[in-house]
Design an enzyme around this catalytic site. Sequence first.
Site: not given
Length: 324
Positions: A157, A144, A22
């Site tokens: 983000t 979240y 990621h």
Amino acid sequence: HIYRRLSLVVMKDGYIGLNCEHSWADAPAVAHLWEWALISELIDYQNRVIKADAANTEQSKKNFKALPPPKRLVWAIDDELRTAINQAGNVAEQLIEDVDLDLVAEPGYGTGFMKKSGFSPDAYIQMVLQLAYYRNRKQFDLTYESSMTRLFRLGRTETIRSLTEDSKAWVLAMESSDASKEEKIKLMRSAAEKHVAYSKMAMAGQGIDRHLFALYIVSRGMDINSEFLNNALTIPWRLSTSQQPQQQTNLRKQLQDRMKNVFVSPGGGFGPVADDGYGVSYMIVGGDKLFFHVSSKISCPETSSAAFCECLRGALKDVHDLLA
């Protein structure tokens, strides 16, 4: 290097999966690549085989090109590297064995009904997730949702905090026999509007979580101990959610209707952020399809992906019935 961040998993029956590390990019970048690859193959099949087959069966057979045979790569590995590979493999195997993954597919349920009811689809789904989580855990926890900050150069983000006083009030009303239908709808609209406002703030760089993280990094660099920052950044995100993008390219428009309706990827998912929490990714496919990937850890006795999915299906039905 990008190629060491991606792993293709190909099964004998032709199914293929993608695993991605990621840190280098977020889901939309990988989903963009995956969408292009999958639909490009379908377009190629459609043009070379289906159209040709309608005109000439023999010609369609000639259109297939023989693939080159696979060639095994032989690597030079010394004892030190072999030991490191085996250790990494054992750690990965343990992590994989602890993943509890379940999938919810809801055909006939999508943006059509949500928009007709006057709700932002994302806000609608986030309210449903709050209701499902409360029914599963009988408590409220920090939630979240990932928001893209692509308005900014090198933006990644920001966090949308989906659990609010408004969403909590709506969930409690949904679970109360004393609340009227009108009151429940009113509370849901208020919570959804608050969610949309927070989403816009996050996309515009006006969220709080990246700011808090930056302050924490600065405090560590300056050797300043901040009790507030330590507490703020250690509260567990027991419900971590993210909407997967759909149709980032225009390629799907080139597919025949029968191809569009059959070949729809449910997307992918991610693991839970907290050991005693859930990771929920969801994809809204047009006006009539929803997919959810729900993950948790087998080693945690307090969570169950299958149980959460049952709560999720029930919440989807109850909210639909509320607004229908």
